[in-house]
Design a protein around this motif. Structure first.
Motif, short mmCIF file in Angstrom:
data_model
loop_
_atom_site.label_atom_id
_atom_site.label_comp_id
_atom_site.label_asym_id
_atom_site.label_seq_id
_atom_site.Cartn_x
_atom_site.Cartn_y
_atom_site.Cartn_z
N ASP A 1 61.03 11.08 22.45
CA ASP A 1 59.22 10.62 21.82
C ASP A 1 57.93 11.34 22.05
O ASP A 1 58.31 11.59 23.28
N ASN A 2 56.93 11.90 21.41
CA ASN A 2 56.28 12.45 21.39
C ASN A 2 55.15 11.92 22.92
O ASN A 2 54.79 11.37 23.18
N GLU B 1 51.76 11.65 23.43
CA GLU B 1 50.69 11.69 22.40
C GLU B 1 49.61 11.56 23.38
O GLU B 1 48.40 10.65 23.11
N LEU C 1 46.53 15.10 20.45
CA LEU C 1 45.56 14.62 19.42
C LEU C 1 44.69 15.19 19.30
O LEU C 1 44.63 15.64 18.27
N ASN D 1 50.30 9.86 28.50
CA ASN D 1 50.67 9.00 27.23
C ASN D 1 49.39 7.99 26.88
O ASN D 1 50.39 7.15 28.01
N THR E 1 49.04 5.44 24.96
CA THR E 1 49.68 4.71 24.71
C THR E 1 51.20 4.56 24.24
O THR E 1 52.47 4.42 23.58
N PRO E 2 51.82 3.94 25.70
CA PRO E 2 53.17 3.82 26.04
C PRO E 2 54.12 3.05 24.85
O PRO E 2 53.11 1.81 25.34
N TYR E 3 54.96 2.63 25.00
CA TYR E 3 56.22 1.58 24.44
C TYR E 3 56.25 0.62 25.38
O TYR E 3 55.82 1.54 26.65
N HIS F 1 46.31 11.28 11.90
CA HIS F 1 45.95 11.48 14.16
C HIS F 1 44.84 11.60 14.25
O HIS F 1 44.71 10.14 14.76
N THR G 1 54.14 -5.08 20.51
CA THR G 1 52.88 -5.10 20.11
C THR G 1 52.46 -2.93 20.28
O THR G 1 52.78 -2.72 21.24
N PRO H 1 49.23 -1.16 21.94
CA PRO H 1 47.84 -0.95 22.26
C PRO H 1 46.24 -0.82 20.87
O PRO H 1 46.78 0.41 19.84
N GLU I 1 44.57 2.28 20.87
CA GLU I 1 44.56 2.94 20.51
C GLU I 1 44.94 3.96 19.77
O GLU I 1 45.24 5.26 19.89
N THR I 2 46.58 3.01 20.04
CA THR I 2 48.06 3.90 19.25
C THR I 2 48.17 4.70 18.22
O THR I 2 46.50 4.01 17.02
N ARG J 1 51.72 7.29 15.13
CA ARG J 1 52.79 6.60 16.23
C ARG J 1 53.42 4.97 15.74
O ARG J 1 54.11 4.56 15.95
N LYS K 1 55.24 5.51 13.27
CA LYS K 1 57.42 5.82 13.53
C LYS K 1 57.49 4.41 13.76
O LYS K 1 58.87 3.46 13.69
#
Lengths: 748, 748
Positions: free
Chosen positions: A32-33, A35, A40, A685, A687-689, B572, B690, B692, B694-695, B699, B702
């Motif tokens: 997973d990149n 980001e 960006l 990153n 915006t981590p999941y 992006h 969910t 955030p 800023e994603t 992303r 995906k």
């Protein structure tokens, strides 16, 4: 994964040999990149044209991968044939000298010693220089595509040792094939070419820098594996399917097309150069290192033998992991196997009384040779020259222990290269083989192949499996023909040999779709597609009932945290709260350098990802590798203020350090610097999941697997970090005989 | 999606005909399970054995799907041959009667009227009964697998109309094939069988209830589509690849194997029943509705003609959407095409002077027929009987306007069924066709096929494309042979026909991997694999430069919110904050019934998913369909208290209502009940995904695509809902000629 892999870096005392363990020593890859702002910014700076260029370079790289893989296959093929030719020549002279004086035992010893010598060279370079090159490499590539970082699996040194090793072990007469290692070779080529540099050779071509991250590299490695299959079997479509069935979880059309392209180029290159070598340039009719000749055109029991093979090899591997884990021992075992193989075959030829009469037709003096030759001449021009070199000796051997006008059919089965033996079993006319000879041969070869797989040599299991299967398939066909004398359509035992080969290979490796296509492409005829499919499905179902596939067994025995495609069925009981690791070490957005260094240096918790919080809610995720680069470049807030001219850290700096980031110990941080602060905002990153604590394991698993995650942050309802799920947390749960089982973690 | 689809439910005034629009009328499917408490409880209650049983039923269903699909293919084949036979017979008698008196125009009229009548029946049932059955159905299935709910696409009525429609249109002599509709038919069969009930027939077998949700249904539909391809072309592997290339995004081994199984069964069933019909039971050598005969054995320019076809069809479709959107008009257009096709072919035969001499060999009286017959006899026994029925008439036609001892080669090209013409173009010996005849034929057929695709009839584009390609491929081969008289290897124009066919079809539909395998499986020979691959890749690259594939054009013209595999490269810049829909209607965990009814009844905001919050942080997600079931069963807190014996709502109640949930208007809620409260805790998905704010868009994309989401909740750092991302928010962005473009939303 081969046992010897375990010994890199300081011979661990305790070696896991229990499939209930999960090793902590394997790291994950970042599919997973990350980001972060740098990434960006770069993406946003890039124009539409820039993306087009990237796309084109991807295609170019795939073309290169295919080309180089085909070239390597070509080299291996030529080298093996020539080395084997020299060996046969020496032994032949010896036999000619000693047959008259009756000293055949001297020939036997020479034969065994020569084989053992070849095997020794192959085993030494593998055991002492690059243990990662042992075996077929397919389990390692499977793990790599799954997201597990296997040490040194895609390095240049591994490739060199692999290629030399496979040449030695095949030339040494072991019961192995040269096809499996091609897949590993293709993967290494892909990993090398796509990075535009060689870390081992300290050479950076300053190209393809964009692809220096795990996600992109993985895509190319799948293309490389496909190109390897394609070169080995002349099966471009089979290669693509292999890559997808064994590796990728996310199906992407563009990626698939590129993989397909690499496969095609690979087959084409191999054919082109081999046709030049055989002085028939432009004749592209013999795709692949092996092809089965073309069949000009039913289902039997199967899978059981494959399962037996796997079980025996499982016990043997456990034995090896426990007792044969020193390089010298490994080399000795390999030599022993080489010598035993030679002796057994010699003995069986000697004691076998199966002397088949030569055909009445004078032109078919040595039926097997001539027949194979004819076939080869019609369809596959590849081996023609080599065969012409060998036939004088081989005919000597074949006729050796028989009366005039007869030939020894055991010798034909044992002394050909496995590839040629498989072809003979498929195509020789009914009556070429005595059932007893075949049974003996099958039995012997079965145990030899089983013993050989897992030795510390580079070697594949495809061809031996096909040979065993073809032998007992033909046996079955002969028996069936003898009890149904009227059924002329049942008369061709070659068909049963093909079906048996498919069943045996399917029972051992448990692939269906890709193997069907590979077999069909290698036989050059789709007529057998349906029976092959049926047999492979049956073999898989029967085999799975007893034991897993060979590659999965080896992966499990190495305690690799391998993620299967789905969570165990009965794991809905578990939630993220139960599987996650907690407590988690978090950093603030602006963190003291000392704290970071201390956390990274703490060997007891070898974390690789750290949530970034502000003040308690998660706002990002930063990786160990990123922190190391930051520390190395001393990206401290205070320094930035004082030295205004300091160059801003760029994505390039991370790419230059990839993939071998230095350990934290090598980075010197002074006492003053420890008091500085580091601003992580730009590099984390943002915006981590994340998942809530109540998320069920299957749901976590799906997210993890579908996106190729390495770290998944578990949060509470206020978005505070409560835990972190990593690959090992998920791989720990598996379905045992008594329902859900939890594996234990081992440091080694 | 066919234009006529737009007219269901009250003829919208404004019909989108602009690819810059995105229709709001298409709903999404839920490919992400709603893991609410009910679901988790059921899963946890299920034993290991229960999961095993589920797994077995999945295999059983796939077997059934394959079986039924094969059976349908068999029915279509037999019906078409018989209807065509009757038609030929009538016309033949007429010609015999009138040839003497010179009134050939009467025969022409009879011929045209008969064709138009067949086409009329086909068009009427499609236009008036089930517009969803128009076209090949492949774009619809593509959309379904992508996650878009196309109204009535997998209903039993659609299947019936589709099957009858395709029989009529093929029997009516249109320039169409019966292969494309098989894919749709397979998908409908799969959707029906896997649910264990028919909603249309009001029959519930009370089996397979576990599979009554979108996720499971999708998996079976991909198996059905694969079985359809497999039956149509005798290409089981090609079917699997088609399903994956066109549909699925998540590659799952188990699913793949099941799809493969369904494909195999389908081919097998078709062969088995056709062999019985042809009175040669057990002879399974003719797989597929079409096979090209076996080739016993180079690359040209291509893709351009495919692109031209697509562009012309694009303009035509826009014209149709604007002006021909009333059922009667559609039926009339279809009849017109049918009559024109008949007239044009008649006229061309009449005015063509291409009378080829009959061969000197008496046994080859009517070269085409006899030759095809011989071929058929050797390899494909399928059509033998039918051909024997037809040959008297056909030979009459072929000889009609020529002198004795000659036959009309234009007639052979026009009056065969397209499948047989393709085979003739591949296999007839050099010199069977005059270049001028071929050019004229290619040109005419090109425009006829282009006009025909998109008519309100069930029809596929595969066979016409193959025919056009085969014709100009053969033409190219003839020209090449005439300028290089010495090159004997260039002499077989049949090879060029095959390559041309692949190029044309590839240029129109833009598939590579699956089409390669389909072509290879249909020709029964892998020798042409490499050239076909090259040609398909070239066709795709050249074609993509000009215009998209035919199916994508039709999807775009229908303004379907189709999600491609990846976000546009230059996206992006965009973040979740910018693409999301806000504000979002949220519910509390315990919500007033009146509020819920009002929100659901509000037609201006046609939301389908609602975040559940407590008090402001997101704690779940509930779907419109779930709320409707709750309202229908009156699951109110007050009622539960008063009526203690009330049955607890179970997952079964949701499954019974699936997939046709009633509209909110049909549910009566009294004024008293409006004051009650509903507890959503048990029914909402407590762990929605969910992201955030800023994603970045790639992303989000995906995550959405990999997990098959329908709603993605966008939250701020305190986990408060700030927006909701749906399929339409993502599909709006696409790459235009000037970079990223945003589509507009249309209500229709």
């Amino acid at each position: 994964m081969h046992p010897s892999l375990l010994q890199d870096a300081g011979c661990p005392k305790e070696i896991p040999h229990n499939e209930k363990l999960l090793s902590l020593k394997y790291e994950s890859l970042d599919y997973d990149n990350s980001e972060n702002q740098l990434f960006l910014e770069e993406e946003r700076r890039m124009s539409f044209l820039g993306f087009k260029c990237l796309e084109i370079s991807r295609w170019v790289i795939c073309g290169l991968i295919g080309f180089l893989t085909g070239l390597i296959a070509c080299c291996i093929d030529i080298a093996v044939e020539n080395l084997a030719g020299v060996k046969y020549f020496v032994v032949k002279q010896n036999i000619e000298k000693f047959t008259e004086v009756g000293g055949l035992s001297i020939s036997l010893i020479l034969w065994a010693v020569l084989n053992a010598a070849f095997v020794m060279v192959g085993a030494i370079i593998v055991a002492f220089f690059e243990p990662g090159a042992a075996g077929s490499g397919i389990p390692q590539i499977k793990c790599y595509l799954n997201g597990v970082k296997i040490p040194r699996v895609v390095r240049l040194k591994t490739l060199v040792v692999k290629v030399c090793g496979v040449i030695c072990s095949v030339a040494g007469g072991l019961a192995v094939g040269k096809e499996g290692p091609m897949i590993h070779s293709g993967a290494v080529v892909a990993a090398g070419v796509s990075q535009g540099r060689s870390t081992s050779l300290k050479k950076d071509f300053k190209i393809f820098e964009y692809f220096r991250r795990d996600t992109e590299k993985r895509d190319f490695v799948s293309a490389g594996a496909a190109a390897g299959v394609s070169a080995a079997f002349g099966a471009p479509v089979g290669g693509v399917l292999f890559s997808l069935e064994e590796g990728a979880s996310f199906w992407n059309q563009m990626l698939t097309w590129r993989i397909f392209f690499a496969s095609m180029i690979s087959t084409f290159t191999l054919n082109f150069f081999l046709s030049i070598y055989n002085k028939k340039p432009g004749d592209l009719s013999s795709p692949g290192l092996i092809n089965f000749g073309r069949f000009e055109s039913d289902v039997s029991v199967c899978g059981l033998l494959g399962a037996l093979f796997n079980i025996l090899n499982y016990w043997l591997t456990i034995f090896r992991i426990r007792y044969v884990h020193r390089p010298c021992l490994q080399v000795m075992e390999a030599m022993l196997v080489g010598a035993v193989t030679a002796t057994v075959s010699f003995a069986m030829i000697y004691f076998s009384n199966d002397c088949q009469p030569l055909g009445p037709d004078q032109s078919e003096d040595y039926p097997l040779q001539v027949h194979t030759h004819t076939h080869t001449h019609t369809h596959t021009h590849t081996h023609t020259i080599v065969e012409t070199q060998l036939s004088p000796f081989q005919s000597t051997i074949f006729l050796l222990f028989c009366a005039d006008g007869e030939y020894n059919s055991m010798a034909t089965a044992f002394f050909n290269t496995p590839e040629r033996s498989v072809r003979s079993l498929f195509h020789n006319p009914p009556g070429s083989y005595n059932p007893l000879t075949l049974s003996l041969f099958t039995l012997t070869y079965f145990f030899l192949a089983c013993w050989t797989y897992g030795l510390t040599v580079s070697a594949g299991v495809f061809i031996p499996s096909l040979l065993i299967g073809a032998a007992w398939g033909r046996l079955f066909g002969i028996l069936l023909a003898s009890i149904t004398p009227d059924g002329s359509i049942w008369a061709d035992p070659g068909k049963y040999a093909l079906i048996g080969a498919a069943a045996q290979l399917g029972g051992i490796v448990r692939m269906t779709l890709s193997l069907t296509v590979i077999m069909v492409e290698a036989t050059g005829n789709v007529t057998y597609g349906l029976p092959i499919m049926l047999v492979l499905l049956t073999a898989k179902i029967v085999g799975d009932y007893f034991v897993e596939g060979l590659y999965d067994i080896h992966i499990k025995l190495q305690s690799v945290p391998f993620l299967h495609l789905e969570a165990p069925a009965t794991s809905h009981w578990l939630t993220a709260r139960e599987v996650m690791s907690a407590p988690v070490t978090c950093f603030n957005r602006i963190e003291k350098v000392g704290t970071i260094v201390d956390v990274l240096s703490n060997t007891s918790t070898n974390h690789n990802g750290f949530p970034v919080v502000v003040p308690v809610a998660v706002c990002g995720l930063i990786l160990r590798s990123q922190l190391i680069v930051l520390l190395k470049h001393k990206v401290f807030v205070e320094l930035a203020r004082s030295r205004l001219t300091q160059r801003k850290l760029q994505l390039k700096d991370f790419r230059d350090a990839y993939p071998r980031f230095p350990p934290i110990q090598s980075i010197h941080v002074s006492q003053d610097e420890r008091e500085c602060m580091m601003d992580l905002t730009e590099f984390m990153n943002p915006t981590p999941y994340t998942v809530p604590q109540e998320t069920s394991l299957p749901r976590v698993f799906k997210l993890f697997r579908a996106l190729g995650l390495r770290h998944l942050v578990v949060v509470d309802s206020e978005n505070r970090v409560v835990g972190l799920v990593t690959r090992k947390d998920l791989a720990r749960y598996h379905l045992g005989k008594h329902g859900l089982e939890e594996m234990q973690l081992a440091q080694t």
